[in-house]
Design a protein around this motif. Sequence first.
Motif, PDB file in Angstrom:
ATOM      1  N   PHE A 134       0.806  -1.188   0.042  1.00 49.01           N
ATOM      2  CA  PHE A 134       0.085   0.053  -0.055  1.00 49.01           C
ATOM      3  C   PHE A 134       0.867   1.273   0.000  1.00 49.01           C
ATOM      4  N   SER A 135       0.613   2.345  -0.508  1.00 47.19           N
ATOM      5  CA  SER A 135       1.112   3.646  -0.534  1.00 47.19           C
ATOM      6  C   SER A 135       1.908   3.974   0.874  1.00 47.19           C
ATOM      7  N   GLN A 156       2.933   8.614  -3.388  1.00 50.93           N
ATOM      8  CA  GLN A 156       2.196   9.631  -2.266  1.00 50.93           C
ATOM      9  C   GLN A 156       1.584   9.217  -1.095  1.00 50.93           C
ATOM     10  N   GLY A 157       2.293   8.361  -0.467  1.00 49.73           N
ATOM     11  CA  GLY A 157       1.814   7.823   0.715  1.00 49.73           C
ATOM     12  C   GLY A 157       1.636   8.876   1.923  1.00 49.73           C
ATOM     13  N   ARG A 158       2.480   9.919   1.838  1.00 48.79           N
ATOM     14  CA  ARG A 158       1.932  11.000   2.816  1.00 48.79           C
ATOM     15  C   ARG A 158       0.758  11.627   2.766  1.00 48.79           C
ATOM     16  N   ARG A 164      -6.117   9.680   5.266  1.00 46.47           N
ATOM     17  CA  ARG A 164      -6.316   8.347   5.995  1.00 46.47           C
ATOM     18  C   ARG A 164      -6.863   7.226   4.965  1.00 46.47           C
ATOM     19  N   LEU A 165      -6.141   7.028   4.134  1.00 47.27           N
ATOM     20  CA  LEU A 165      -6.597   6.034   3.023  1.00 47.27           C
ATOM     21  C   LEU A 165      -5.691   4.994   2.611  1.00 47.27           C
ATOM     22  N   ILE A 166      -6.247   3.807   2.644  1.00 45.84           N
ATOM     23  CA  ILE A 166      -5.088   2.556   2.206  1.00 45.84           C
ATOM     24  C   ILE A 166      -5.402   2.400   0.738  1.00 45.84           C
ATOM     25  N   ARG A 167      -4.535   2.470   0.086  1.00 50.12           N
ATOM     26  CA  ARG A 167      -4.537   2.385  -1.517  1.00 50.12           C
ATOM     27  C   ARG A 167      -3.392   1.467  -1.820  1.00 50.12           C
TER      28      ARG A 167
END
Length: 427
Positions: A134-135, A156-158, A164-167
Amino acid sequence: MNLAHQIEQYLPGSLLELVKDINAQAAGRGERVYLVGGIVRDLLLGVPSLRSGSGLRFDLDLVVTGDAVKLARQVAATSRAKLLAHHRFCTAKLRYDSFTLDLATARKETYDKPGALPTVTPGILKDDLIRRDFSINAMAISLAADDYGELIDPHQGRNDLEDRLIRVLHSGSFSDDATRILRAVRYEQRLDFELEAQTAQLLKQNIPMLDTISGDRIRHELELIFKEEQPEFVIRRLDELGALPRISPFLKGEGWIADKFDRARRIKKPGQLSSLYFCLLVYPSQQEEIEQLLVHLNVPTGLSRAVRDTLRLKASLHLLDKSSLKPSEVCYLLQEYDPLAIQANAIASESPVVQRHLQLFLTKLRFVRTSLNGEELKRLGIPAGPEMGKILQALHRARLDGEIKTRRDEETLALALRDARQRPRDR
Ligand code: CTP
């Protein structure tokens, strides 16, 4: 973005020193080292990166742009670490008393078929980050002297942490590795995040891919879920998304579990909870229904026995639902069951009488022993054999029921029983 200051604040002094030393040794070999994965995510979130289930250890991942196994060997030689090398995956684990470091060679991964373990080839940091789940887990922080503390965040994990997303990083992520379905839900629930819309859609589409994962890997993911502070939320959500029934149609994650897991936490220490959670998770099922799951997940023998005993005892609980039972009767009804199974039933049963009996056995009855043993009975003139067995059992029952209290009482009772048994023969 530079996080040098945050690293110094976040890592305990001894770990920071070690990490810097590893970096210096890597630099001497012309290699660069990065912090990656969970530690970067947790540092940016400002939450502790300690997991209670892992005995409150820091578990830190480092990526090396070079041979991680060689570097780890060099570090182990100059520090007091236990080294565990995995040549196939180009990784090495360094275990210290209060933390574990996982060193991995920056690598590319390809999956020969869905669910298989990946084929690994050396790569650069960018390759290493894109292969991740995940990111929010695909960021790195450089430890090299020339850009110490620099955040590397190509996916773009930050932003996703802020939103507040799991991608997932690509649409094939869940089919490459369906354990990520379980991981996504674990992070979603732990961090109180949401699955990003497309990720949620991909996750649901790929539920059948859970069939491609070996039972051992599914079991490992369940163990990780059980290490969470409140695994019941993960279990419930997995049920809602259709992942739990895919693992076994007999597992349920609805309200019942939440209450029972909560009770389990109140009586067991974190490190001992996992097996109890497992027994409670299967509790609503029948033994025949769960057999296949135990085999598929390759559940260790001890835990399998506890699970089978849990369900066998559940089917006999009515025998314990009588307040007139003597302690000895309770003891002899329960003594063949695994204590974990008794504990699970004490939590699961709704009857106060049953609960009281199970607790009495766990806290007291199972430890009651007679003072006299076979040798001592022989000295009192009782010959070894079935008769002695019966007398020993009678002493044990009398002890359990509080009819006798001392060694002297036991001797008196043993002799009386001996005489009573001899009398009919004497006549
Ligand atoms: N990872 C992955 N796919 C998996 C397992 C792990 O991409 N199926 C990557 C992720 O980048 C993850 C890292 O490997 O961050 C380390 O994995 P792990 O130790 O399981 O998780 P942490 O991120 O350290 O998170 P935590 O221990 O907090 O659950």
